[in-house]
Motif scaffolding. Structure first.
Motif, PDB file in Angstrom:
ATOM      1  N   ASP A 608       0.584  -1.157  -0.076  1.00  0.00           N
ATOM      2  CA  ASP A 608       0.163   0.129   0.012  1.00  0.00           C
ATOM      3  C   ASP A 608       0.804   1.128   0.036  1.00  0.00           C
ATOM      4  OD1 ASP A 608      -1.650   1.947   0.341  1.00  0.00           O
ATOM      5  OD2 ASP A 608      -2.590   1.369   2.340  1.00  0.00           O
ATOM      6  N   PHE A 609       1.078   2.000  -1.056  1.00  0.00           N
ATOM      7  CA  PHE A 609       2.007   2.847  -1.215  1.00  0.00           C
ATOM      8  C   PHE A 609       1.512   4.294  -0.717  1.00  0.00           C
ATOM      9  CE2 PHE A 609       2.929  -0.102  -4.874  1.00  0.00           C
ATOM     10  CZ  PHE A 609       4.244  -0.384  -4.519  1.00  0.00           C
ATOM     11  N   ARG A 611      -1.263   4.940   1.589  1.00  0.00           N
ATOM     12  CA  ARG A 611      -2.182   4.943   2.918  1.00  0.00           C
ATOM     13  C   ARG A 611      -3.596   4.685   2.439  1.00  0.00           C
ATOM     14  NH1 ARG A 611      -1.048   6.398   8.228  1.00  0.00           N
ATOM     15  NH2 ARG A 611      -2.858   6.508   9.479  1.00  0.00           N
ATOM     16  N   THR A 612      -3.949   3.998   1.436  1.00  0.00           N
ATOM     17  CA  THR A 612      -5.263   3.536   0.990  1.00  0.00           C
ATOM     18  C   THR A 612      -5.994   2.371   2.167  1.00  0.00           C
ATOM     19  OG1 THR A 612      -4.720   1.740  -0.488  1.00  0.00           O
ATOM     20  CG2 THR A 612      -4.959   4.118  -1.330  1.00  0.00           C
ATOM     21  N   ASN A 613      -5.281   1.753   2.616  1.00  0.00           N
ATOM     22  CA  ASN A 613      -5.366   0.497   3.581  1.00  0.00           C
ATOM     23  C   ASN A 613      -6.180  -0.616   2.539  1.00  0.00           C
ATOM     24  OD1 ASN A 613      -4.629   1.490   5.982  1.00  0.00           O
ATOM     25  ND2 ASN A 613      -6.633   2.261   6.360  1.00  0.00           N
ATOM     26  N   ASP A 614      -5.838  -0.488   1.225  1.00  0.00           N
ATOM     27  CA  ASP A 614      -6.139  -1.659   0.405  1.00  0.00           C
ATOM     28  C   ASP A 614      -4.740  -2.459   0.041  1.00  0.00           C
ATOM     29  OD1 ASP A 614      -7.043  -3.085  -1.607  1.00  0.00           O
ATOM     30  OD2 ASP A 614      -7.492  -1.506  -2.992  1.00  0.00           O
ATOM     31  N   PHE A 615      -4.973  -3.653   0.481  1.00  0.00           N
ATOM     32  CA  PHE A 615      -3.743  -4.624   0.389  1.00  0.00           C
ATOM     33  C   PHE A 615      -4.238  -5.770  -0.753  1.00  0.00           C
ATOM     34  CE2 PHE A 615      -2.807  -2.501   4.251  1.00  0.00           C
ATOM     35  CZ  PHE A 615      -1.502  -2.262   4.120  1.00  0.00           C
ATOM     36  N   SER A 616      -5.308  -5.318  -1.606  1.00  0.00           N
ATOM     37  CA  SER A 616      -5.706  -6.302  -2.450  1.00  0.00           C
ATOM     38  C   SER A 616      -4.953  -6.653  -3.653  1.00  0.00           C
ATOM     39  CB  SER A 616      -7.305  -6.157  -2.794  1.00  0.00           C
ATOM     40  OG  SER A 616      -7.224  -4.674  -3.579  1.00  0.00           O
ATOM     41  N   VAL A 647       3.856   0.619   2.929  1.00  0.00           N
ATOM     42  CA  VAL A 647       3.939  -0.554   3.689  1.00  0.00           C
ATOM     43  C   VAL A 647       3.586  -1.965   3.063  1.00  0.00           C
ATOM     44  CG1 VAL A 647       1.521  -0.117   4.483  1.00  0.00           C
ATOM     45  CG2 VAL A 647       2.863  -1.755   6.006  1.00  0.00           C
ATOM     46  N   ILE A 648       4.454  -2.825   3.301  1.00  0.00           N
ATOM     47  CA  ILE A 648       3.897  -4.062   2.528  1.00  0.00           C
ATOM     48  C   ILE A 648       3.632  -5.178   3.622  1.00  0.00           C
ATOM     49  CG2 ILE A 648       6.619  -4.881   2.898  1.00  0.00           C
ATOM     50  CD1 ILE A 648       5.917  -6.366   0.215  1.00  0.00           C
ATOM     51  N   ARG A 649       2.572  -5.636   3.310  1.00  0.00           N
ATOM     52  CA  ARG A 649       1.911  -6.993   4.163  1.00  0.00           C
ATOM     53  C   ARG A 649       2.254  -8.223   3.653  1.00  0.00           C
ATOM     54  NH1 ARG A 649      -3.720  -4.807   6.399  1.00  0.00           N
ATOM     55  NH2 ARG A 649      -3.585  -6.850   7.531  1.00  0.00           N
ATOM     56  N   VAL A 650       2.729  -9.319   4.267  1.00  0.00           N
ATOM     57  CA  VAL A 650       2.963 -10.504   3.741  1.00  0.00           C
ATOM     58  C   VAL A 650       2.469 -11.531   4.621  1.00  0.00           C
ATOM     59  CG1 VAL A 650       5.225  -9.431   3.098  1.00  0.00           C
ATOM     60  CG2 VAL A 650       5.096 -10.649   5.201  1.00  0.00           C
ATOM     61  N   LYS A 651       2.402 -12.859   3.941  1.00  0.00           N
ATOM     62  CA  LYS A 651       1.983 -13.830   4.648  1.00  0.00           C
ATOM     63  C   LYS A 651       2.604 -15.267   4.341  1.00  0.00           C
ATOM     64  CE  LYS A 651      -2.804 -12.408   4.093  1.00  0.00           C
ATOM     65  NZ  LYS A 651      -4.289 -12.609   3.562  1.00  0.00           N
ATOM     66  N   SER A 652       2.727 -16.352   5.333  1.00  0.00           N
ATOM     67  CA  SER A 652       3.384 -17.490   5.213  1.00  0.00           C
ATOM     68  C   SER A 652       2.300 -18.522   5.786  1.00  0.00           C
ATOM     69  CB  SER A 652       4.573 -17.668   5.695  1.00  0.00           C
ATOM     70  OG  SER A 652       4.625 -17.472   7.040  1.00  0.00           O
ATOM     71  N   GLN A 653       2.240 -19.755   5.180  1.00  0.00           N
ATOM     72  CA  GLN A 653       1.501 -20.884   5.581  1.00  0.00           C
ATOM     73  C   GLN A 653       2.288 -22.117   5.546  1.00  0.00           C
ATOM     74  OE1 GLN A 653      -0.380 -23.582   4.373  1.00  0.00           O
ATOM     75  NE2 GLN A 653      -1.632 -23.476   5.986  1.00  0.00           N
ATOM     76  N   ARG A 654       1.934 -22.861   6.600  1.00  0.00           N
ATOM     77  CA  ARG A 654       2.713 -24.096   6.859  1.00  0.00           C
ATOM     78  C   ARG A 654       2.792 -25.069   5.633  1.00  0.00           C
ATOM     79  NH1 ARG A 654       3.426 -26.480  11.897  1.00  0.00           N
ATOM     80  NH2 ARG A 654       3.957 -24.403  12.512  1.00  0.00           N
ATOM     81  N   ASP A 655       1.831 -25.054   5.073  1.00  0.00           N
ATOM     82  CA  ASP A 655       1.790 -26.054   3.734  1.00  0.00           C
ATOM     83  C   ASP A 655       1.939 -25.344   2.415  1.00  0.00           C
ATOM     84  OD1 ASP A 655       1.393 -28.394   5.680  1.00  0.00           O
ATOM     85  OD2 ASP A 655      -0.627 -27.818   5.765  1.00  0.00           O
ATOM     86  N   GLY A 656       2.213 -23.887   2.526  1.00  0.00           N
ATOM     87  CA  GLY A 656       2.119 -23.354   1.236  1.00  0.00           C
ATOM     88  C   GLY A 656       0.951 -22.966   0.766  1.00  0.00           C
TER      89      GLY A 656
END
Length: 676
Positions: A608-609, A611-616, A647-656
């Motif tokens: 989100d470059f 401040r839109t709060n849009d991380f889609s 701001v950059i938001r990231v995710k990880s997951q145990r099984d990908g």
């Protein structure tokens, strides 16, 4: 250390008459068999009967376990039913092999026997097993797991410490401890008052990317001193972005209890040496207001909206009283606009209501509204009898006194943050209350005072930026557990720290998405790892590597060193943390993302470059090391001058997998761009 007597539900005749009044299949939020009931004879004066709800998945989705949630303040047993998405605890359980257990924990009963909390939970758990055996036509004992955050962590710790064999594991999160309340709220309220909006803005900028990194830059000496005390108590250095929204937590809800158990404190504070209020040069003395005026008009109060959903941060709202008939007051005069009027007390000095007093919620547009914090009144009009012409006082003395309460109840040396209040010879610097108030609140909140003597496996999640349950609380509890388990602690206990997470456990209600992410993915993954540990003997990942310095929990910069469950991301703009650019200039953004050992694969990243709060808008991931690491490259052009914090938001997951919304572990990072 005195050993606690473990509670045995089978020996308690008080809960001997369970009943069921509703059994039916339901299709939402996902298909399940719903059971509602309670325990006959457990009501108190016709109210607060112990009641429960069970939510059972289809037989082919059931894996012989239950998850039992304990809310911070006792709520209606149906309270989990209005949640959606990642917040939906019922759907999490039903889609992960468990039936879901919820109760009213015996109801909210001020002054009652606090052990009712864990006794209700234990009997609810045991009866749920009997129902499960009937529904699934089996004789195989279901595994049980209890979890709860904030005040719910008190209750979860009591359950796993005060019983044995009821729950196989527990997952308390954003931990409180025996000295937490009200001592987490008091110093932050003082700092908010002394810093003011301008000072808080300065601190936020200092700790943001491209800032000085020095918490105290640009502050006055008084502001530095107050902020240093608050920081050493554990308030996170990077947590001041919450300044506009966090308020004073449950401090005002606790005020009536403080008046009840230690009324002399509020007099001593202004009259005896060693208390800040008795020093005429203190900020407290300078901020004190005792303004006398008269009632000009009385207004019908505004209708109050009743919340349907509570979370770890605001569950205490459910304990507020209904003062719907208490009038709003229009006074003849008000103190100056510069006066400190936060949560003053309104005291009636004349007329039929003389002697009545209560907490002021707001003073807006010349109108005084009364706070719903209980004052022990038997009526929903706490100012019964007040009339036009009565003399009243607006007095902030008590609220100011609360802001240094932590100085006057110093616990033992295991609470290292209180060393700032001890002299070199170990003596206390300030007068002390005749007894510690905080452990009494802890016992009332959970049913017992946590000691670390656990009976089952325990996995804890704490938040580095937690403004209401300081991060070091988790370290205190780990050490308490270790005093009981010694070298065997790793066989029963884990502690995980999640960065860029605050006290909030609701995705929908984050106060500031530009600065914080929710910890639900880490919590849910913890629950599944707890299941694997208890049911299959598979030990979970080692706890987070951390250190505690002057009340601050510090975690390593890299995922490899940090461990735990959360991915780590480092963002850059043109290879730096902060840059200056021109409007229309193409700016390069990069990020490096790493999952910890055993943390699975990176599943998502979004910028989100502006401040839109849009991380889609998801970024393309350049994955390496079987998805454990990923890089992101992006460009953006700014058309309007100003200071931005992409701001950059990231995710990880145990099984990908990106399909399981409940176990996406999240993190974020920020950079600064000055556009000229």
């Amino acid at each position: 250390m005195e050993e606690k007597t473990l509670y045995q539900p089978s020996e308690d005749s008080y809960f001997a008459k369970p009943y069921i009044d509703v059994e039916e299949w339901r299709d939402t939020p996902v298909r399940h068999y719903f059971v509602h009931g309670g325990f006959q004879g457990t009501d108190i004066d016709g109210k607060n009967e112990c009641r429960f709800c069970f939510y059972f998945p289809d037989k082919d989705k059931y894996e012989n376990r239950f998850f039992q949630y304990l809310s911070p303040a006792p709520e209606n047993e149906h309270s989990s039913e209005n949640l959606e998405g990642e917040d939906d605890k019922i759907s999490f359980a039903l889609t992960h092999g468990a039936y879901y257990v919820s109760s009213n924990q015996g109801g909210f009963i001020p002054g009652g026997d606090p052990s009712r909390l864990y006794k209700t939970s234990a009997n609810t758990a045991e009866y749920s097993r009997k129902v499960a055996l009937r529904i699934y036509e089996t004789d195989k004992r279901p595994y049980g797991y209890v979890f709860g955050g904030s005040g719910g962590s008190f209750k979860t710790m009591s359950c796993i410490e005060m019983t044995e064999g009821i729950w196989d594991g527990a997952a308390p999160y954003i931990l409180a401890n025996p000295m937490a309340t009200p001592n987490v709220f008091a110093p932050r309220c003082r700092a908010m008052r002394v810093l003011g909006e301008e000072g808080i803005a300065r601190v936020i900028d200092n700790m943001s990317p491209g800032g000085s990194g020095n918490l105290y830059d640009g502050l006055s000496e008084e502001q530095k001193e107050v902020l240093a005390e608050t920081t050493r108590m554990g308030f996170p250095k990077r947590g001041w972005f919450l300044g506009k929204t966090m308020g004073d937590g449950s401090l005002m809800v606790l005020a009536p209890f403080l008046y009840q158990v230690c009324p002399q404190y509020f007099t001593d504070f202004w009259t005896k040496d060693g208390y800040a209020g008795a020093d005429p040069n203190s900020s407290e003395a300078k901020a004190r207001v005792q303004f006398v005026t008269k009632v000009s008009r009385l207004l019908l109060p505004e209708t109050r909206e009743t919340r349907k959903n509570y979370n770890a941060d605001n569950s205490w709202w459910s304990t507020l009283t209904d003062n719907s008939k208490t009038p709003q007051i229009v006074p003849e005069e008000l103190p100056s606009e510069e006066a400190y009027l936060v949560h003053c007390r309104l005291k009636v000095l004349s007329g039929a209501a003389k002697g009545r007093e209560c907490v002021i919620d707001t003073i807006r547009n010349g109108v005084i509204s009364i706070h719903r914090a209980g004052e022990g009144a038997a009526t929903d009009n706490v100012l019964q009898g007040i009339a036009v012409g009565d003399e009243i006082m607006i007095d902030n003395s008590d609220y100011l006194a609360m802001q240094t309460l932590q100085r006057h109840q110093i616990p033992d040396e295991t609470y290292e943050v209180y060393d700032q209040y001890r002299s070199e010879d170990g003596s206390t610097k300030y007068p002390q209350l005749p007894f510690l108030i905080a452990p009494l609140i802890a016992q009332n909140a959970g049913g017992s005072v946590p000691t670390g003597n656990i009976h089952g496996k325990v996995m804890v999640n704490c938040s580095v930026l937690d403004e209401s349950a300081f991060a070091w609380h988790g370290d205190w509890y780990r050490k308490a557990v270790q005093r009981h388990l010694g070298e065997q602690i790793d066989e029963q206990f884990r502690l995980y720290y999640n960065d860029n997470c605050t006290h909030m456990d609701s995705v929908r209600e984050l106060a500031e998405p530009q600065y914080e992410i929710d910890y639900l993915g880490m919590l849910h993954q913890t629950m599944m790892d707890l299941v694997n540990w208890c049911e299959n003997g598979v030990a979970p990942a080692a706890g987070t590597t951390y250190k505690v310095e002057d009340g601050q929990v510090i975690v390593p910069e890299t995922a490899e060193e940090r461990g735990g469950l959360q991915p780590v991301v480092h963002a850059y703009v043109d290879g730096e943390k902060a840059v200056k650019v021109r409007t229309g200039q193409e700016v390069s953004f990069t990020a490096e993302i790493t999952a910890p050992v055993g943390g699975g694969m990176i599943t998502e990243a979004a910028w989100d470059f502006e401040r839109t709060n849009d991380f889609s808008q998801l970024e393309e991931l350049e994955r390496t090391e079987n998805g454990k690491k990923a890089k992101v490259h992006s460009v953006h052009t700014f058309s309007v001058p100003g200071t931005y914090f992409p701001v950059i938001r990231v995710k990880s997951q145990r099984d990908g997998s990106g399909e399981d919304i409940f176990t996406q572990c999240k993190n974020l990072d920020r950079v600064r761009v000055i556009v000229e």
